[in-house]
Design a protein around this motif. Structure first.
Motif, mmCIF file in Angstrom:
data_model
loop_
_atom_site.group_PDB
_atom_site.id
_atom_site.type_symbol
_atom_site.label_atom_id
_atom_site.label_comp_id
_atom_site.label_asym_id
_atom_site.label_seq_id
_atom_site.Cartn_x
_atom_site.Cartn_y
_atom_site.Cartn_z
ATOM 1 N N THR A 24 26.399 27.507 17.819
ATOM 2 C CA THR A 24 24.965 27.412 17.468
ATOM 3 C C THR A 24 24.169 27.463 19.067
ATOM 4 O O THR A 24 23.007 28.192 18.699
ATOM 5 C CB THR A 24 25.225 25.667 17.917
ATOM 6 N N VAL A 25 24.400 27.675 20.552
ATOM 7 C CA VAL A 25 24.327 27.926 21.895
ATOM 8 C C VAL A 25 23.604 29.026 21.011
ATOM 9 O O VAL A 25 22.372 29.921 21.733
ATOM 10 C CB VAL A 25 24.168 27.840 23.168
ATOM 11 N N VAL A 26 24.691 30.055 21.353
ATOM 12 C CA VAL A 26 23.763 31.686 21.319
ATOM 13 C C VAL A 26 23.293 31.905 20.421
ATOM 14 O O VAL A 26 22.729 32.149 20.371
ATOM 15 C CB VAL A 26 25.899 32.413 20.453
ATOM 16 N N PHE A 27 22.938 31.687 18.948
ATOM 17 C CA PHE A 27 22.330 31.730 17.422
ATOM 18 C C PHE A 27 21.240 31.276 18.150
ATOM 19 O O PHE A 27 20.383 32.579 17.956
ATOM 20 C CB PHE A 27 22.807 30.838 16.591
ATOM 21 N N VAL A 28 21.166 30.238 18.655
ATOM 22 C CA VAL A 28 19.751 29.426 19.003
ATOM 23 C C VAL A 28 19.711 30.494 20.314
ATOM 24 O O VAL A 28 17.749 31.579 20.105
ATOM 25 C CB VAL A 28 19.949 28.418 20.087
ATOM 26 N N LEU A 29 19.949 30.951 21.362
ATOM 27 C CA LEU A 29 19.558 31.999 21.867
ATOM 28 C C LEU A 29 18.768 34.051 21.687
ATOM 29 O O LEU A 29 17.994 34.331 21.880
ATOM 30 C CB LEU A 29 20.137 31.873 23.096
ATOM 31 N N ILE A 30 20.505 33.963 20.252
ATOM 32 C CA ILE A 30 19.579 35.431 19.764
ATOM 33 C C ILE A 30 17.910 34.888 18.979
ATOM 34 O O ILE A 30 17.720 36.421 18.791
ATOM 35 C CB ILE A 30 21.124 35.755 18.947
ATOM 36 N N LEU A 31 17.648 34.317 18.132
ATOM 37 C CA LEU A 31 16.760 34.247 18.047
ATOM 38 C C LEU A 31 15.668 33.972 18.325
ATOM 39 O O LEU A 31 14.444 34.786 18.606
ATOM 40 C CB LEU A 31 16.439 32.816 16.839
ATOM 41 N N ILE A 32 15.833 33.359 19.597
ATOM 42 C CA ILE A 32 15.040 33.198 20.115
ATOM 43 C C ILE A 32 14.422 34.414 21.304
ATOM 44 O O ILE A 32 13.290 35.460 21.604
ATOM 45 C CB ILE A 32 15.021 32.301 21.987
ATOM 46 N N SER A 33 15.791 35.796 21.829
ATOM 47 C CA SER A 33 15.284 36.742 21.904
ATOM 48 C C SER A 33 14.557 38.000 21.347
ATOM 49 O O SER A 33 14.008 38.421 21.588
ATOM 50 C CB SER A 33 16.537 37.320 22.164
#
Length: 519
Positions: A24-33
């Motif tokens: 979940t954390v990685v997915f959110v970071l990827i979306l922001i990027s």
């Protein structure tokens, strides 16, 4: 051991963290990027649609700077433990501290303590330094964009001034057949005062003038007239305001870049934050004093140009004429002012970023800001420099720095640059075809012909003209590659179809061959 890899002594490692939480954390970071990357892509697409090539280049430099800061942060993350294991003598490690106390609670520092030494930089210090890098990147981009936006907002009124130069009333009042004494002109009444010829009186007057009506309409009209008279035909309809706008966009690309010497001064700023230097009493004032000095110099240049014209003639034909020259600027180098403003903006954004970082990491009342006056001075100076630079000094700089000996490459609109590049490519192609089928020697290899004839808007030369050229928009090339006289006749037949009525946004190629170029 797994505990050695934990972020804190009591933290939980990834071995005991649910996989759904990590994903979940990685997915959110990827979306922001992806969102940030998409917004930058849309911004670049918008600039490309508006043919703002200089802003596209500035955006690319911002991306490069962000990538550089991100790479520095990555190196700190990878080398975090190795840096903490570097031990230095205790008396060296306890010198120049921002706070008066010193503590050692990490494992690496305990190892160095056993040797009678201290750690060069603890792992906690490395993590805090990464936050500083992130805040610095954000404030540098924000400061550059805000300064540029304030300057463009102040210069928006120049559009109406430029439109006024095309009215019959303006043309009648500035008719070259009319003569008047120099003291009767508005420009002379503004700048030829009792203090103008005395240096020690002129500097205080110019210092105060930058705070009110720093760029007046009469200054804009007079400098515009001097610029066009020096580089164009008399009565030209050259759009001076758009030229300044294009030149400022190119300068913006320089401001957003962080060069080596800027980094060096930033390291000095960090060094002088040690306890005992009382840097809050003098360090925040350096950007402000330098900015005021630049504004005073720019106002002084306008006054000195007025004095120079007054010494050469007492009678004005049409309107007051100033003569652009590099000798009015420091060391005969107009671009020096741009580098100084670059330094001012970065140091000011660095101080604001440093204050924000210490506030976030250590609290509002930390050892970095023990006293109330420290906080007030840092915040007040940072905001003042930001507004003063963007709304006062930057428009003044954009106007006055055009009064150097030579014009900038921004004299070409993007359509002209694209047209010249196409013409250059076609001319070279035709010359190459002719060289393959003709018994005559190649233009590029023959000693008598010199270099291959071509136009290049990327070269850096100053061009002077003795005769007026095209009657369309009067765009003249200021920076083109040298055209050898011997090569003109060889390519005249190949480029005849391009020269017939060829006009790249007001730039007539046929007239270039008839002009004298002084490089």
């Amino acid at each position: 051991m797994a505990g050695e890899e934990a972020t804190t002594s009591s933290g939980t490692t990834l071995e005991r963290t649910p996989t759904w939480a990590v994903a979940t954390v990685v997915f959110v970071l990827i979306l922001i990027s992806i969102f940030i990357e998409h917004m930058l892509h849309l911004l670049a697409k918008y600039f490309n649609k508006k043919r703002r090539k200089s802003l596209i280049q500035a955006l690319d430099k911002i991306k490069s700077e962000l990538m550089l800061l991100g790479f520095i942060s990555l190196l700190l993350t990878v080398a975090e433990k190795q840096i903490a294991n570097i031990c230095i003598p205790k008396n060296v490690g306890e010198s120049f501290l921002p706070c008066g106390d010193y503590s050692n609670d990490s494992e690496e520092e305990a190892k160095c303590e056993e040797q009678g030494k201290v750690s060069l930089l603890s792992r906690q210090g490395v993590r805090e330094l990464q936050y500083l890098i992130f805040v610095l990147a954000f404030f540098h981009c924000l400061s550059s964009v805000l300064t540029f936006s304030l300057g463009m907002a102040k210069m928006r009124r120049w559009e109406s001034w430029e439109a006024e130069t095309r009215t019959l009333e303006y043309q009648f009042s500035n008719d070259p057949r009319r003569f008047q004494l120099i003291h009767q002109t508005s420009f002379a009444r503004r700048h030829l005062r009792f203090w103008s010829e005395h240096r020690f009186l002129r500097w205080p007057a110019c210092f105060l003038r930058q705070f009110y009506a720093s760029v007046s309409k009469v200054d804009y009209f007079t400098l515009r007239h001097g610029f066009i008279t020096a580089h164009f035909a008399e009565g030209s309809n050259f759009d001076f305001q758009k030229y300044i706008k294009r030149a400022l966009e190119k300068d913006f690309g320089v401001v957003v870049e962080i060069s080596l010497w800027i980094w060096i001064f930033s390291m000095f700023f960090i060094f002088f934050n040690a306890h005992g230097f009382y840097n809050y009493l003098w360090l925040p004032f350096i950007p402000l004093l330098m900015l005021l000095l630049v504004g005073t110099q720019l106002q002084g240049i306008i006054t000195k140009m007025c004095l120079d014209s007054h010494e050469k003639s007492q009678v004005v034909r049409g309107t007051f004429l100033v003569r652009p020259s590099d000798h009015f600027f420091w060391f005969g180098w107009p671009k020096l002012l741009l580098h100084i403003m670059h330094f001012i903006l970065f140091q000011n954004s660095f101080q604001l970023a440093f204050f924000t970082w210490t506030w976030y990491k250590f609290g509002f009342r930390s050892c970095f800001h023990r006293k109330t006056e420290d906080i007030v001075i840092r915040v007040a100076m940072g905001v003042l420099v930001q507004i003063l630079c963007g709304y006062v000094t930057l428009p003044l700089y954009a106007l006055v720095t055009q009064m150097g000996t030579s014009m900038k490459k921004a004299v070409f609109p993007e359509t002209v640059v694209e047209g010249l590049n196409r013409w250059r490519a076609n001319a070279r192609k035709n010359v190459a075809v002719r060289n393959n089928t003709s018994p005559w020697p190649s233009l590029e290899t023959s000693p008598s012909f010199g270099t291959s004839p071509s136009f290049s808007p990327d070269a850096s030369y100053s061009v002077k003209y003795e005769q007026p050229i095209s009657n369309s928009d009067q765009y003249l090339p200021v920076e083109i590659q040298e055209i050898q006289d011997e090569g003109k006749e060889s390519i005249s037949r190949e480029t005849e179809e391009h020269q017939k009525g060829a006009s790249f946004g007001g730039f007539d190629v046929r007239n270039v061959n008839n002009e004298k170029h002084d490089y």
